[in-house]
Structure formats: structure tokens, C-alpha cells
Design a protein around this motif. Structure first.
Motif, mmCIF file in Angstrom:
data_model
loop_
_atom_site.group_PDB
_atom_site.id
_atom_site.type_symbol
_atom_site.label_atom_id
_atom_site.label_comp_id
_atom_site.label_asym_id
_atom_site.label_seq_id
_atom_site.Cartn_x
_atom_site.Cartn_y
_atom_site.Cartn_z
ATOM 1 N N LEU A 191 -36.077 -22.650 -8.299
ATOM 2 C CA LEU A 191 -35.770 -22.615 -6.873
ATOM 3 C C LEU A 191 -35.953 -23.993 -6.247
ATOM 4 N N VAL A 192 -37.072 -24.644 -6.553
ATOM 5 C CA VAL A 192 -37.323 -25.971 -6.005
ATOM 6 C C VAL A 192 -36.275 -26.960 -6.502
ATOM 7 N N ALA A 193 -35.911 -26.851 -7.781
ATOM 8 C CA ALA A 193 -34.899 -27.761 -8.322
ATOM 9 C C ALA A 193 -33.541 -27.553 -7.654
ATOM 10 N N LEU A 194 -33.152 -26.285 -7.452
ATOM 11 C CA LEU A 194 -31.861 -26.001 -6.822
ATOM 12 C C LEU A 194 -31.820 -26.443 -5.369
ATOM 13 N N SER A 195 -32.981 -26.481 -4.707
ATOM 14 C CA SER A 195 -33.003 -26.869 -3.299
ATOM 15 C C SER A 195 -32.587 -28.319 -3.095
ATOM 16 N N PHE A 196 -32.571 -29.110 -4.149
ATOM 17 C CA PHE A 196 -32.152 -30.510 -4.051
ATOM 18 C C PHE A 196 -30.741 -30.720 -4.584
ATOM 19 N N THR A 197 -29.980 -29.634 -4.697
ATOM 20 C CA THR A 197 -28.602 -29.719 -5.192
ATOM 21 C C THR A 197 -27.674 -29.012 -4.213
ATOM 22 N N ASP A 198 -26.363 -29.172 -4.446
ATOM 23 C CA ASP A 198 -25.343 -28.455 -3.665
ATOM 24 C C ASP A 198 -24.741 -27.321 -4.485
ATOM 25 N N TYR A 199 -25.556 -26.688 -5.312
ATOM 26 C CA TYR A 199 -25.078 -25.690 -6.270
ATOM 27 C C TYR A 199 -24.416 -24.518 -5.554
ATOM 28 N N VAL A 203 -33.338 -13.021 10.951
ATOM 29 C CA VAL A 203 -34.604 -13.550 10.451
ATOM 30 C C VAL A 203 -34.311 -14.421 9.238
ATOM 31 N N MET A 204 -35.345 -15.084 8.738
ATOM 32 C CA MET A 204 -35.155 -16.059 7.677
ATOM 33 C C MET A 204 -34.603 -15.420 6.408
ATOM 34 N N THR A 205 -35.138 -14.267 6.035
ATOM 35 C CA THR A 205 -34.674 -13.630 4.803
ATOM 36 C C THR A 205 -33.209 -13.201 4.912
ATOM 37 N N TYR A 206 -32.800 -12.724 6.074
ATOM 38 C CA TYR A 206 -31.408 -12.322 6.238
ATOM 39 C C TYR A 206 -30.491 -13.536 6.237
ATOM 40 N N GLU A 207 -30.938 -14.622 6.813
ATOM 41 C CA GLU A 207 -30.142 -15.849 6.798
ATOM 42 C C GLU A 207 -30.010 -16.386 5.375
ATOM 43 N N ILE A 208 -31.100 -16.309 4.594
ATOM 44 C CA ILE A 208 -31.035 -16.721 3.190
ATOM 45 C C ILE A 208 -30.057 -15.828 2.423
ATOM 46 N N TYR A 209 -30.103 -14.529 2.691
ATOM 47 C CA TYR A 209 -29.186 -13.593 2.024
ATOM 48 C C TYR A 209 -27.730 -13.933 2.340
ATOM 49 N N GLU A 210 -27.429 -14.211 3.584
ATOM 50 C CA GLU A 210 -26.055 -14.511 3.953
ATOM 51 C C GLU A 210 -25.557 -15.797 3.286
ATOM 52 N N ASN A 211 -26.392 -16.826 3.275
ATOM 53 C CA ASN A 211 -25.965 -18.090 2.672
ATOM 54 C C ASN A 211 -25.840 -17.985 1.156
ATOM 55 N N TYR A 267 -28.312 -24.565 -0.695
ATOM 56 C CA TYR A 267 -28.798 -24.524 0.686
ATOM 57 C C TYR A 267 -29.740 -23.345 0.894
ATOM 58 N N ALA A 268 -29.408 -22.188 0.317
ATOM 59 C CA ALA A 268 -30.286 -21.020 0.422
ATOM 60 C C ALA A 268 -31.607 -21.266 -0.290
ATOM 61 N N ALA A 269 -31.582 -22.016 -1.393
ATOM 62 C CA ALA A 269 -32.822 -22.345 -2.082
ATOM 63 C C ALA A 269 -33.724 -23.206 -1.210
ATOM 64 N N ALA A 270 -33.152 -24.152 -0.493
ATOM 65 C CA ALA A 270 -33.948 -24.973 0.429
ATOM 66 C C ALA A 270 -34.561 -24.111 1.524
ATOM 67 N N GLN A 271 -33.804 -23.146 2.034
ATOM 68 C CA GLN A 271 -34.356 -22.235 3.037
ATOM 69 C C GLN A 271 -35.493 -21.403 2.456
ATOM 70 N N SER A 272 -35.353 -20.986 1.211
ATOM 71 C CA SER A 272 -36.407 -20.203 0.567
ATOM 72 C C SER A 272 -37.675 -21.025 0.384
ATOM 73 N N VAL A 273 -37.526 -22.302 0.067
ATOM 74 C CA VAL A 273 -38.699 -23.170 -0.070
ATOM 75 C C VAL A 273 -39.435 -23.272 1.261
ATOM 76 N N VAL A 274 -38.703 -23.423 2.338
ATOM 77 C CA VAL A 274 -39.332 -23.478 3.665
ATOM 78 C C VAL A 274 -40.062 -22.169 3.964
ATOM 79 N N LEU A 275 -39.451 -21.047 3.589
ATOM 80 C CA LEU A 275 -40.090 -19.745 3.811
ATOM 81 C C LEU A 275 -41.402 -19.645 3.045
ATOM 82 N N VAL A 276 -41.410 -20.074 1.781
ATOM 83 C CA VAL A 276 -42.637 -20.024 0.980
ATOM 84 C C VAL A 276 -43.712 -20.916 1.586
#
Length: 314
Positions: free
Chosen positions: A57-65, A268-276, A285-294
Motif C-alpha cells: 500500500l505504501v509503495a503504491l501510494s507513490f505511483t500512478d498505478y 467519508v474517507m473510506t467511501y472516497e477511497i472506494y470510489e477512487n 491515488y486511493a493508496a495515498a488516501q489509505s495511508v492518510v487514513l491509517v
């Protein structure tokens, strides 16, 4: 004289009993190895399904995967984009607001219920079951029931308002009421688990201290504040941490009842992560949001730990 020397020499020449010590050390080592063997399945499970996904997750947050597409290293661009994403800022604010409102209210109401059930009221067993039922009911079923309660035309909520001559409300269609309506459902559904924890903690309060406070002339409030409340410190910390994590991860209620609307008033954050992630397929981008949530969950957990230490020191 010769016999005495022989006896002394025999005493000094006797070897120390090392065999029992070696057996004890060997037994201790066997227990340690057995403990690691029994822990191995859980450790492998945690490494494969928790630690490895977290690293990915952390690795993907620094990519445009994107799903089934090529990806490139973008550094902190995803996190910079989060700062200018209005919908994400709204989701973050709604999540924090949902947590700040629901957690203390649910804790207070659950404690009051536990205090009542801990007293000598009738049908305590049945009452405990009734209060705990929402906790073990599927969230989708709970949300469906509350959709009927909030229904604008024939819902129970507007029917109650009509008894007092008040106009009907769009509980889930009004941007000013959608999030508070979800908060009410979240508080109601989470009371059972918190009540059980508080009830167990209340039953472990020292009876001797309670009787001593009563003998000293303390009233109910003084007894609660000076004896019962300090004894509930570990229960407060446990309920706070678990409730905070659950509030930050709220998703089912939003998905079934509002889909984040109207507009983004209840997203909410989880729903926004789900949509992205699953609709926009912007997995980086969703991985970066998940890192912020954690990180936010960790911050609130540390705050709870700090408050628990302060209360214990006092």
C-alpha cells in the motif's frame, strides 16, 4: 584426626548438582520453541495478510498505478494532490466530525446503560440481549431498517414529528441532516459492544472500596466519581480506541443509505477511497488516501493512550 581430614576432603571434593539445572534450562528452551511453533501460523498470517499488504500500500501510494495498466513512480504527487482535492477534504472533515461526535456520545450512553444494567433492575438478562442485538445484526440490515425510519412520506421519524405538529424532514436528502442522521444510526448500532465492556468493568470494581465510601458518608455521585470512575480507566481506553477505529472505517452505512450524498455532504474517507479505487480505478491515488487514513487512526489512538496515562497519573 585422620577421619576428620577425610570427611573435610570428601565434602570439598563433592561435585555440585548441575544435572537438575541443565534439565531446567532444557525444559525452558523446549517451551520457548513450542511457543514459537504455536505462534508461527498467526505470525505467517499477519505477515502475508497484514504486513505485506501494508508495505505494498505504501509503495503504491507513490505511483500512478491503475488497474491492469502500467504505473510510474510519481513520488509525493499523490499526497500533494490530496491537499487540493476539495472532495477529499470534505470527506476528511466529515470523517473527523463523525468520530468526534459519535465516539464520546456513544461512550457516555453506553456507560449509563451499563450502570443501569449493573443495578438490581428486573429482566437484566433480557435487557442486555436487546441492547446487544444491533451489534450482531448485519450493517446492511440495520441500514435498511433505518432507511424506512427516515423515509420522507411514511417513515417513523417524520410520523413522530407529525404528532407534535412539526413539518417532515428530508433526513437523508437534506445536506444539513444527512451526516447527523448517519451519526445517530452509528451511535445506536455501536452501543452494544461498548455496554458489554463497561458492564464487565463495573462488575470488577472493588466492593470493599464501594462499601468504605458509603460508610464514610459519600453519596452516589461522590462514590461514582471517586471510586467507580477511576476503576474504569482501562475500559475507557479500550472503548475509545476501538470506537475511534470503527468510526474512521465507517463505510456500510454510507454506502447503503446515502452513497455519500446529497452532493458530498455525507461522504467519508473510506467511501472516497472506494470510489477512487474501484470506480475510478486510480489505485495509486486511493493508496495515498489509505495511508492518510491509517496515519489519522494512529494519531487518534496515541491521543487516547496519552489521555489514559494522564488519567492514571492523576
Amino acid at each position: 584426626m585422620t577421619a576428620i581430614k577425610t570427611e573435610v576432603a570428601g565434602r570439598t571434593a563433592a561435585p555440585p548438582p548441575r544435572a537438575p539445572r541443565r534439565r531446567a534450562q532444557g525444559l525452558q528452551g523446549s517451551r520457548k520453541r513450542a511457543g514459537w511453533v504455536m505462534l508461527a501460523p498467526a505470525l505467517v498470517h499477519a505477515a502475508v495478510f497484514l504486513l505485506l499488504p501494508m508495505v505494498m500500500l505504501v509503495a503504491l501510494s507513490f505511483t500512478d498505478y491503475q488497474f491492469l495498466g502500467a504505473y510510474h513512480w510519481v513520488g509525493i504527487d499523490n499526497f500533494v494532490q490530496l491537499m487540493s482535492d476539495d472532495r477529499w477534504r470534505t470527506a476528511l472533515l466529515n470523517t473527523v466530525l463523525y468520530t468526534v461526535v459519535t465516539v464520546p456520545i456513544a461512550m457516555a450512553v453506553a456507560l449509563l446503560i451499563a450502570l443501569g444494567l449493573n443495578s438490581g433492575i428486573r429482566a437484566r438478562g433480557a435487557m442486555r440481549v436487546l441492547y446487544y442485538m444491533p451489534q450482531v445484526t448485519a450493517t446492511v440490515a440495520v441500514a435498511t431498517v433505518w432507511l424506512w425510519i427516515y423515509q420522507p412520506d411514511v417513515g417513523l421519524a417524520n410520523s413522530v414529528l407529525g404528532l407534535f405538529g412539526l413539518p417532515p424532514q428530508g433526513w437523508l436528502t437534506n445536506p444539513n441532516l444527512s451526516l447527523p442522521s448517519l451519526m445517530l444510526v452509528g451511535v445506536w448500532q455501536g452501543l452494544g459492544a461498548k455496554m458489554v465492556v463497561y458492564l464487565a468493568a463495573l462488575q470488577s470494581v472493588s466492593r470493599d472500596q464501594l462499601e468504605a465510601a458509603q460508610l464514610d458518608g459519600a453519596n452516589r455521585w461522590q462514590t461514582f466519581w471517586n471510586v467507580t470512575w477511576p476503576a474504569l480507566g482501562p475500559a475507557h481506553f479500550f472503548v475509545f480506541v476501538t470506537s475511534t477505529i470503527a468510526s474512521f472505517q465507517v463505510f456500510d452505512l454510507v454506502f447503503v443509505m446515502t452513497k455519500g450524498g446529497p452532493g458530498s455532504s455525507s461522504t467519508v474517507m473510506t467511501y472516497e477511497i472506494y470510489e477512487n479505487a474501484f470506480q475510478g480505478l486510480q489505485l495509486g491515488y486511493a493508496a495515498a488516501q489509505s495511508v492518510v487514513l491509517v496515519v489519522l487512526i494512529g494519531v487518534f489512538t496515541l491521543i487516547g493512550l496519552r489521555l489514559q496515562k494522564v488519567s492514571s497519573d492523576v
